[in-house]
Design an enzyme around this catalytic site. Structure first.
Site, PDB file in Angstrom:
ATOM      1  N   GLY A  14       0.814  -1.219   0.000  1.00 47.11           N
ATOM      2  CA  GLY A  14       0.000   0.000   0.000  1.00 47.11           C
ATOM      3  C   GLY A  14       0.838   1.256   0.000  1.00 47.11           C
ATOM      4  N   SER A  16       1.383   3.575  -2.432  1.00 46.49           N
ATOM      5  CA  SER A  16       1.167   4.583  -3.471  1.00 46.49           C
ATOM      6  C   SER A  16       0.572   5.890  -2.959  1.00 46.49           C
ATOM      7  CB  SER A  16       0.258   4.016  -4.571  1.00 46.49           C
ATOM      8  OG  SER A  16      -1.034   3.742  -4.061  1.00 46.49           O
ATOM      9  N   VAL A  66      -3.408  -7.862  -1.580  1.00 43.55           N
ATOM     10  CA  VAL A  66      -2.878  -8.578  -0.416  1.00 43.55           C
ATOM     11  C   VAL A  66      -3.828  -9.659   0.091  1.00 43.55           C
ATOM     12  CG1 VAL A  66      -1.405  -6.670   0.338  1.00 43.55           C
ATOM     13  CG2 VAL A  66      -3.753  -6.845   1.226  1.00 43.55           C
ATOM     14  N   ASN A  92       1.391  -2.227   5.387  1.00 51.11           N
ATOM     15  CA  ASN A  92       0.672  -0.956   5.474  1.00 51.11           C
ATOM     16  C   ASN A  92      -0.683  -0.979   4.767  1.00 51.11           C
ATOM     17  OD1 ASN A  92       0.491   2.137   5.729  1.00 51.11           O
ATOM     18  ND2 ASN A  92       0.415   1.824   3.516  1.00 51.11           N
ATOM     19  N   TYR A 157     -13.042  -1.866  11.022  1.00 55.68           N
ATOM     20  CA  TYR A 157     -11.674  -1.322  10.981  1.00 55.68           C
ATOM     21  C   TYR A 157     -10.979  -1.467  12.338  1.00 55.68           C
ATOM     22  CZ  TYR A 157      -7.936   2.101  10.185  1.00 55.68           C
ATOM     23  OH  TYR A 157      -6.723   2.728  10.062  1.00 55.68           O
TER      24      TYR A 157
END
Length: 249
Positions: A14, A16, A66, A92, A157
């Site tokens: 992750g 970018s 992932v 990440n 989350y």
């Protein structure tokens, strides 16, 4: 000891945008070689490489989901063929699909858990099989203060990030005898692109909640990750470094 990562190859998922992008840039500045993944934003990934001078011997990007263990098993040998032996992993990659629990759809729960938690398992499993044979390495997992104190509207989350902290502690014990340190970082409110798009009243409300009266910067998180990836942290494992301006104090 300095946070010198010269010639060590790190794989960052992750990478970018947001915190991931800051970690890629910080590691590159510290002398590391960096392989980073993106799921959909190829343009942003390639822009990072261009900004860093198009030195593809030291920084390359790879498309990866992932959630897909088979993709990861194929990618790691490809990275090592392209850039050399991977020394460290930064987990990440993550997503949010926020909503009140009673309105949360099963797929919203599953998507977040599959990406944020199962993604960490998949990456660490594939990388760990290699690193324990080598006898040295670093794994840093990006959690969140939501995993420490709960967060209304983020049942999926917060659960994924709390589980990452427990997984970090367990892996630290299992990997210690192999010379591998496993740690986590738990950021609070960080001024990423997503936060920048929020209305000003919402930003002010966040700032009022934080004892330091401001949000953190992605670079501040990246510096903490850099420390945990460096020789300076060789006697630290199983730790979660909280970066939240005192929010959870």
């Amino acid at each position: 000891m300095k946070n010198d990562l010269t010639n060590k190859l790190f794989l960052i998922t992750g990478g970018s945008k947001g915190i991931g992008k800051a970690i890629v840039e910080k590691f590159y500045e510290s002398g590391a070689k960096v392989a980073f993944t993106y799921n959909s934003n190829q343009e942003s990934a390639e822009e990072i490489i261009s900004t860093l001078g198009n030195d593809t011997s030291r920084v390359k990007c790879y498309k990866l989901d992932v959630k897909n263990y088979n993709e990861i098993e194929q990618l790691i040998p490809q990275i090592e063929e392209d850039m050399g032996e991977i020394y460290g992993l930064v987990n990440n990659a993550g997503i949010t699909k926020d909503g009140a629990f009673f309105r949360m759809q099963p797929e919203d729960w599953s998507d977040v858990i599959d990406t944020n938690l199962n993604g960490v398992f998949n990456m660490t499993k594939a990388f760990g099989n290699k690193v324990i044979r080598r006898g040295e390495g670093k794994i840093i997992n990006i959690s969140s203060v939501s995993g420490l104190k709960g967060s209304q509207g983020q049942a999926n989350y917060a659960s994924s990030k709390a589980a990452i902290i427990s997984l970090t502690k367990t892996l630290a014990r299992e990997f210690a005898s192999f010379g591998v340190q496993v740690n986590a970082v738990a950021p609070g409110f960080i001024a990423t692109e997503m936060v920048d798009a929020m209305p000003e009243p919402a930003k002010k409300k966040i700032n009022s909640m934080v004892p330091m009266k401001r949000m953190g910067e992605s670079e501040e998180v990246a510096e903490a990750v850099e420390f945990l990836a460096s020789p300076s942290s060789n006697y630290i494992t199983g730790h979660t470094l909280v970066i939240d301006g005192g929010l959870t104090a």
